[in-house]
Motif scaffolding. Structure first.
Motif, PDB file in Angstrom:
ATOM      1  N   LEU A   1       0.820  -1.175   0.508  1.00 58.13           N
ATOM      2  CA  LEU A   1      -0.191  -0.514  -0.424  1.00 58.13           C
ATOM      3  C   LEU A   1       0.947   1.192   0.485  1.00 58.13           C
ATOM      4  CD1 LEU A   1      -2.795  -0.878   2.480  1.00 58.13           C
ATOM      5  CD2 LEU A   1      -3.152  -0.944  -0.040  1.00 58.13           C
ATOM      6  N   THR A   2       2.447   0.974   0.809  1.00 62.43           N
ATOM      7  CA  THR A   2       2.802   2.131   0.619  1.00 62.43           C
ATOM      8  C   THR A   2       3.425   2.554  -0.591  1.00 62.43           C
ATOM      9  OG1 THR A   2       3.197   1.918   3.374  1.00 62.43           O
ATOM     10  CG2 THR A   2       4.896   3.609   1.757  1.00 62.43           C
ATOM     11  N   THR A   3       3.832   1.864  -0.996  1.00 67.01           N
ATOM     12  CA  THR A   3       4.314   1.619  -2.773  1.00 67.01           C
ATOM     13  C   THR A   3       3.270   1.712  -3.572  1.00 67.01           C
ATOM     14  OG1 THR A   3       6.067  -0.501  -2.455  1.00 67.01           O
ATOM     15  CG2 THR A   3       5.592   0.110  -4.566  1.00 67.01           C
ATOM     16  N   ALA A   4       2.300   1.687  -3.323  1.00 63.67           N
ATOM     17  CA  ALA A   4       1.373   1.891  -4.626  1.00 63.67           C
ATOM     18  C   ALA A   4       0.467   3.726  -4.030  1.00 63.67           C
ATOM     19  CB  ALA A   4      -0.189   1.499  -4.465  1.00 63.67           C
ATOM     20  N   SER A   5       1.322   4.129  -2.883  1.00 64.07           N
ATOM     21  CA  SER A   5       0.030   5.406  -2.758  1.00 64.07           C
ATOM     22  C   SER A   5       1.740   5.986  -2.781  1.00 64.07           C
ATOM     23  CB  SER A   5       0.391   5.498  -0.982  1.00 64.07           C
ATOM     24  OG  SER A   5       0.472   6.551  -0.706  1.00 64.07           O
ATOM     25  N   ASP A   6       3.144   5.676  -2.566  1.00 66.37           N
ATOM     26  CA  ASP A   6       4.477   6.989  -3.554  1.00 66.37           C
ATOM     27  C   ASP A   6       4.302   6.764  -4.392  1.00 66.37           C
ATOM     28  OD1 ASP A   6       4.584   6.591  -0.546  1.00 66.37           O
ATOM     29  OD2 ASP A   6       6.481   5.001  -0.914  1.00 66.37           O
ATOM     30  N   ILE A   7       3.671   5.914  -5.680  1.00 67.72           N
ATOM     31  CA  ILE A   7       3.274   5.980  -7.089  1.00 67.72           C
ATOM     32  C   ILE A   7       2.687   7.102  -7.682  1.00 67.72           C
ATOM     33  CG2 ILE A   7       3.192   4.457  -9.127  1.00 67.72           C
ATOM     34  CD1 ILE A   7       4.562   2.128  -8.137  1.00 67.72           C
ATOM     35  N   ALA A   8       1.546   6.534  -6.588  1.00 66.77           N
ATOM     36  CA  ALA A   8       0.419   7.866  -6.840  1.00 66.77           C
ATOM     37  C   ALA A   8       0.397   9.144  -7.102  1.00 66.77           C
ATOM     38  CB  ALA A   8      -1.160   6.759  -6.675  1.00 66.77           C
ATOM     39  N   PHE A   9       1.185   9.408  -5.368  1.00 68.11           N
ATOM     40  CA  PHE A   9       0.941  10.922  -5.080  1.00 68.11           C
ATOM     41  C   PHE A   9       2.321  11.954  -6.488  1.00 68.11           C
ATOM     42  CE2 PHE A   9      -1.902   9.314  -1.346  1.00 68.11           C
ATOM     43  CZ  PHE A   9      -2.428  10.052  -1.304  1.00 68.11           C
TER      44      PHE A   9
ATOM     45  N   ARG B   1      -0.275  -6.562  -5.419  1.00 71.02           N
ATOM     46  CA  ARG B   1       0.179  -7.228  -3.766  1.00 71.02           C
ATOM     47  C   ARG B   1      -0.539  -6.827  -2.875  1.00 71.02           C
ATOM     48  NH1 ARG B   1       5.368  -4.657  -3.647  1.00 71.02           N
ATOM     49  NH2 ARG B   1       5.401  -4.854  -1.560  1.00 71.02           N
ATOM     50  N   ALA B   2      -0.957  -5.805  -3.265  1.00 76.50           N
ATOM     51  CA  ALA B   2      -1.903  -5.837  -1.823  1.00 76.50           C
ATOM     52  C   ALA B   2      -3.009  -6.137  -1.849  1.00 76.50           C
ATOM     53  CB  ALA B   2      -2.070  -4.153  -2.218  1.00 76.50           C
ATOM     54  N   LEU B   3      -3.564  -6.423  -2.527  1.00 75.86           N
ATOM     55  CA  LEU B   3      -4.800  -7.479  -2.775  1.00 75.86           C
ATOM     56  C   LEU B   3      -4.020  -8.578  -2.721  1.00 75.86           C
ATOM     57  CD1 LEU B   3      -7.410  -7.054  -2.973  1.00 75.86           C
ATOM     58  CD2 LEU B   3      -7.245  -7.935  -5.618  1.00 75.86           C
ATOM     59  N   ALA B   4      -3.422  -9.005  -2.529  1.00 74.30           N
ATOM     60  CA  ALA B   4      -3.447 -10.142  -2.074  1.00 74.30           C
ATOM     61  C   ALA B   4      -3.041 -10.679  -0.939  1.00 74.30           C
ATOM     62  CB  ALA B   4      -1.731 -10.999  -3.154  1.00 74.30           C
ATOM     63  N   ALA B   5      -1.944  -9.505  -0.629  1.00 73.26           N
ATOM     64  CA  ALA B   5      -1.548  -9.729   0.735  1.00 73.26           C
ATOM     65  C   ALA B   5      -2.999  -9.709   1.941  1.00 73.26           C
ATOM     66  CB  ALA B   5      -0.810  -8.509   0.838  1.00 73.26           C
ATOM     67  N   ALA B   6      -3.917  -8.592   1.320  1.00 71.85           N
ATOM     68  CA  ALA B   6      -5.686  -8.205   2.158  1.00 71.85           C
ATOM     69  C   ALA B   6      -6.104  -9.549   1.692  1.00 71.85           C
ATOM     70  CB  ALA B   6      -5.575  -6.845   1.481  1.00 71.85           C
ATOM     71  N   GLY B   7      -6.364 -10.746   0.708  1.00 70.33           N
ATOM     72  CA  GLY B   7      -6.636 -11.579   0.671  1.00 70.33           C
ATOM     73  C   GLY B   7      -5.574 -12.743   1.689  1.00 70.33           C
ATOM     74  N   SER B   8      -5.106 -12.368   1.755  1.00 67.51           N
ATOM     75  CA  SER B   8      -4.150 -13.599   2.927  1.00 67.51           C
ATOM     76  C   SER B   8      -3.934 -13.720   4.386  1.00 67.51           C
ATOM     77  CB  SER B   8      -2.426 -13.688   2.839  1.00 67.51           C
ATOM     78  OG  SER B   8      -2.030 -13.038   2.994  1.00 67.51           O
ATOM     79  N   LEU B   9      -4.736 -12.395   4.268  1.00 68.91           N
ATOM     80  CA  LEU B   9      -4.572 -12.172   6.437  1.00 68.91           C
ATOM     81  C   LEU B   9      -5.660 -13.014   6.774  1.00 68.91           C
ATOM     82  CD1 LEU B   9      -5.059  -8.227   5.798  1.00 68.91           C
ATOM     83  CD2 LEU B   9      -3.128  -9.674   6.833  1.00 68.91           C
ATOM     84  N   THR B  10      -6.759 -13.594   5.765  1.00 68.52           N
ATOM     85  CA  THR B  10      -7.521 -14.438   6.067  1.00 68.52           C
ATOM     86  C   THR B  10      -7.910 -15.827   5.678  1.00 68.52           C
ATOM     87  OG1 THR B  10      -9.267 -14.054   4.747  1.00 68.52           O
ATOM     88  CG2 THR B  10      -9.144 -12.564   7.037  1.00 68.52           C
ATOM     89  N   ALA B  11      -6.795 -15.520   4.879  1.00 66.68           N
ATOM     90  CA  ALA B  11      -7.044 -17.237   3.637  1.00 66.68           C
ATOM     91  C   ALA B  11      -6.717 -18.450   4.797  1.00 66.68           C
ATOM     92  CB  ALA B  11      -6.404 -17.549   2.967  1.00 66.68           C
ATOM     93  N   GLU B  12      -6.636 -19.617   4.754  1.00 64.84           N
ATOM     94  CA  GLU B  12      -6.218 -20.296   5.305  1.00 64.84           C
ATOM     95  C   GLU B  12      -4.901 -21.389   4.416  1.00 64.84           C
ATOM     96  OE1 GLU B  12      -6.854 -25.438   5.250  1.00 64.84           O
ATOM     97  OE2 GLU B  12      -8.758 -24.567   4.592  1.00 64.84           O
ATOM     98  N   HIS B  13      -4.171 -20.607   3.599  1.00 73.07           N
ATOM     99  CA  HIS B  13      -2.882 -21.223   3.511  1.00 73.07           C
ATOM    100  C   HIS B  13      -1.797 -20.199   2.937  1.00 73.07           C
ATOM    101  CE1 HIS B  13      -2.899 -25.560   2.901  1.00 73.07           C
ATOM    102  NE2 HIS B  13      -4.352 -24.855   2.789  1.00 73.07           N
ATOM    103  N   GLY B  14      -2.406 -18.807   3.466  1.00 66.22           N
ATOM    104  CA  GLY B  14      -1.526 -17.577   3.279  1.00 66.22           C
ATOM    105  C   GLY B  14      -1.358 -17.232   2.373  1.00 66.22           C
ATOM    106  N   SER B  15      -0.434 -16.584   1.892  1.00 65.73           N
ATOM    107  CA  SER B  15       0.090 -15.452   0.713  1.00 65.73           C
ATOM    108  C   SER B  15       1.073 -16.608   0.082  1.00 65.73           C
ATOM    109  CB  SER B  15       0.694 -14.354   1.072  1.00 65.73           C
ATOM    110  OG  SER B  15       1.936 -14.184   2.299  1.00 65.73           O
ATOM    111  N   THR B  16       1.052 -17.882   0.805  1.00 61.00           N
ATOM    112  CA  THR B  16       2.078 -18.557   0.103  1.00 61.00           C
ATOM    113  C   THR B  16       1.321 -19.380  -0.581  1.00 61.00           C
ATOM    114  OG1 THR B  16       2.786 -20.268   1.812  1.00 61.00           O
ATOM    115  CG2 THR B  16       4.142 -17.919   1.454  1.00 61.00           C
TER     116      THR B  16
END
Length: 102
Positions: free
Chosen positions: A13-21, A41-56
């Protein structure tokens, strides 16, 4: 939720924000690709917060780190490698040992 997942979300999210601004006008092709990649990357990371097998997607290391080379078109991973950095590191070490024993 693990700290690694949360850290990956914040980083993306920080990377996306830096690029956008940093944009002054309509983004160029490479800028658009960078922004899109950061948002994915942010969307995948957000989805992995509750995913059974995480982001990996790894059943052995569900909350492990994602290999930074995963999805890199310039330096692709060998066939059979997944997203899990821990499993990929184990494969790399085993491959290096096999080459050293010859």
């Amino acid at each position: 939720m693990s700290y690694a997942d949360l850290r990956e979300l914040r980083s993306a999210l920080t990377t996306a924000s830096d690029i956008a601004f940093s944009l002054d006008a309509a983004p160029s092709g490479p800028e658009t690709e960078l922004l899109t990649d950061a948002l994915r990357r942010a969307l995948a990371a957000a989805g992995s917060l509750t995913a059974e097998h995480g982001s990996t997607g790894c059943p052995e290391h569900p909350r492990g780190a994602v290999d930074p080379l995963y999805g890199d078109s310039d330096d692709p991973l060998p066939p059979g490698y997944g997203r899990c950095l821990l499993c990929n590191d184990r494969r790399r070490r085993a491959s290096a040992q096999r080459r050293g024993w010859r």
